[in-house]
Design an enzyme around this catalytic site. Structure first.
Site, PDB file in Angstrom:
ATOM      1  N   GLN A 103       0.849  -1.192   0.000  1.00  0.00           N
ATOM      2  CA  GLN A 103       0.000   0.000   0.000  1.00  0.00           C
ATOM      3  C   GLN A 103       0.886   1.244   0.000  1.00  0.00           C
ATOM      4  O   GLN A 103       1.641   1.482   0.942  1.00  0.00           O
ATOM      5  CB  GLN A 103      -0.933   0.057   1.202  1.00  0.00           C
ATOM      6  CG  GLN A 103      -1.955   1.194   1.055  1.00  0.00           C
ATOM      7  CD  GLN A 103      -2.758   1.440   2.313  1.00  0.00           C
ATOM      8  OE1 GLN A 103      -2.228   1.881   3.315  1.00  0.00           O
ATOM      9  NE2 GLN A 103      -4.060   1.161   2.246  1.00  0.00           N
ATOM     10  N   TYR A 186      -5.695  11.343   3.726  1.00  0.00           N
ATOM     11  CA  TYR A 186      -4.292  11.488   3.344  1.00  0.00           C
ATOM     12  C   TYR A 186      -4.205  12.236   2.009  1.00  0.00           C
ATOM     13  O   TYR A 186      -5.187  12.786   1.536  1.00  0.00           O
ATOM     14  CB  TYR A 186      -3.610  10.115   3.341  1.00  0.00           C
ATOM     15  CG  TYR A 186      -3.611   9.488   4.718  1.00  0.00           C
ATOM     16  CD1 TYR A 186      -2.971  10.117   5.788  1.00  0.00           C
ATOM     17  CD2 TYR A 186      -4.298   8.298   4.979  1.00  0.00           C
ATOM     18  CE1 TYR A 186      -2.992   9.581   7.062  1.00  0.00           C
ATOM     19  CE2 TYR A 186      -4.325   7.752   6.263  1.00  0.00           C
ATOM     20  CZ  TYR A 186      -3.669   8.403   7.291  1.00  0.00           C
ATOM     21  OH  TYR A 186      -3.700   7.874   8.562  1.00  0.00           O
ATOM     22  N   GLY A 332      -9.815  -5.917   8.788  1.00  0.00           N
ATOM     23  CA  GLY A 332      -8.659  -5.314   9.442  1.00  0.00           C
ATOM     24  C   GLY A 332      -8.464  -5.859  10.836  1.00  0.00           C
ATOM     25  O   GLY A 332      -7.681  -6.781  11.065  1.00  0.00           O
TER      26      GLY A 332
END
Length: 375
Positions: A103, A186, A332
């Site tokens: 990632q 982000y 996750g």
């Protein structure tokens, strides 16, 4: 507990055949000590989860340059040392029969000029516009300072070579593909969001202009890997790191971006649905824009595989895959305390949710590679 069927069908993603549709999402774990280079602990962590049946592992957010770093022990991929460290991780995953994407991550404005790696870069904290994010604290820095007002990047195209080099480095390190981090406030979502991007040039203003940077990043990375081994993760609901637009503007922006990205015929697009844990309270109100992400945007994806993420149970994931709404689901938190999470799902065993949250971002093996597997 019924055994899921649809989740354990193989899935073709570009040239890769995934053994199932149970993915492991990127999760920062802050274990690349003493610097940002993957170490033996990281190797064992990923090896365990490949052995535990993950169809596709996405690495924790991997910083494409020291300028974009925040976490003191998050891994990078801008140097030869990073390539060497990640090469050992990918080799361990492949030895267990797993697949792993890197990632690629740039924090943009949610960084601090005194962050250890960033300080070495000598660069300012860059963002689309001079608008500081609200609500964050850098607890690892003296005095726990908040976010600074970033420096607007004069020409965003000057940031693209860092993405390209990171993609090349990921290739050299033996990854099976790359996922561009376009979510959670982000850098890419800062360009997409009208509350963080107030530019009046070709990189801001209209939906098309705010989408430009993220699409250019994808083109750059696709030129290295080929589109079928490139993915992007998106969180249209915003909230995290002080992003989020009114509902209709959100739908217009992300519908355009997803439609244009899908034309590239990427390997997959991961849609993060609303989760309160990913929202943020600013001025006493939740910052995010809650709406049904899967029903709104999944039908727009015609070429790429569709993955979902955020708060799914095994039964719920089975349902959305069986219905054909998505092709797979990334989990996750369950992978934190269940190195064999996919195997547990397949065998109808309850996951261990006794998570040591105090050790989530700590250093060392505790709460990282010491969780038990099922018999």
């Amino acid at each position: 507990m019924s055994i899921p069927k649809a989740l354990f069908q193989p899935l073709q993603v570009g040239p890769l055949t995934l053994k199932n549709r149970v993915g492991m999402a990127a999760m920062t774990r802050n274990r690349s000590t003493p610097t940002s280079v993957p170490n033996d602990l990281n190797i064992e962590y990923y090896r365990q989860r490949a052995a535990g049946g993950a169809g596709l592992i996405v690495s924790e957010g991997t910083l494409i340059s020291p300028q974009g770093s925040e976490w003191p022990n998050a891994p990078g991929i801008w140097s030869d040392a990073h390539i060497d460290g990640w090469s050992r991780v990918t080799a361990a995953v492949h030895q267990e029969g797993g697949k792993i994407y890197s990632q690629l991550w740039h924090l943009g404005r949610v960084n601090h000029p005194d962050a250890p790696e960033h300080k070495k870069s000598g660069d300012p904290v860059y963002a689309p516009s001079a608008i500081a994010a609200r609500g964050g604290k850098f607890s690892f820095l003296p005095g726990a300072p908040g976010y600074v007002t970033p420096t607007p990047v004069e020409d965003p195209a000057t940031l693209l070579p860092a993405w390209r080099q990171a993609a090349l480095n990921a290739q050299e390190a033996g990854f099976d593909g790359v996922e561009v981090h376009g979510a959670n406030g982000y850098l890419i979502s800062q360009f997409l969001d009208s509350t963080s991007n107030k530019r009046t040039d070709k990189w801001g203003g209209s939906v098309e202009n705010r989408s430009r940077f993220g699409l250019e990043v994808l083109r750059e990375v696709c030129d290295v890997w080929g589109p079928e081994q490139v993915a992007i993760k998106l969180n249209p609901c915003g909230g995290y790191n002080d992003v989020g637009m009114p509902l209709e503007e959100t739908k217009e922006t992300y519908s355009h971006f997803i439609t244009e990205a899908d034309k590239m015929k990427l390997g997959y697009i991961c849609l993060v649905r609303y989760a309160k844990a990913l929202d943020q309270t600013v001025d006493g109100k939740l910052r995010g824009t809650k709406h049904d992400v899967l029903s709104t945007y999944a039908p727009l994806i015609k070429h790429a595989r569709k993955f979902a993420n955020a708060g799914f149970s095994g039964a719920e994931a089975e349902k959305v895959v069986a219905q054909g709404l998505v092709d797979g689901v990334f989990f996750g938190i369950p992978w934190v305390s269940n190195p064999d999470f996919a195997e547990r799902l397949e065998r109808g065993k309850k996951p261990n949710m006794a998570i040591d949250f105090a050790a989530l971002y700590a250093n060392g093996a505790k709460g990282y590679i010491d969780y038990p597997e099922i018999d």
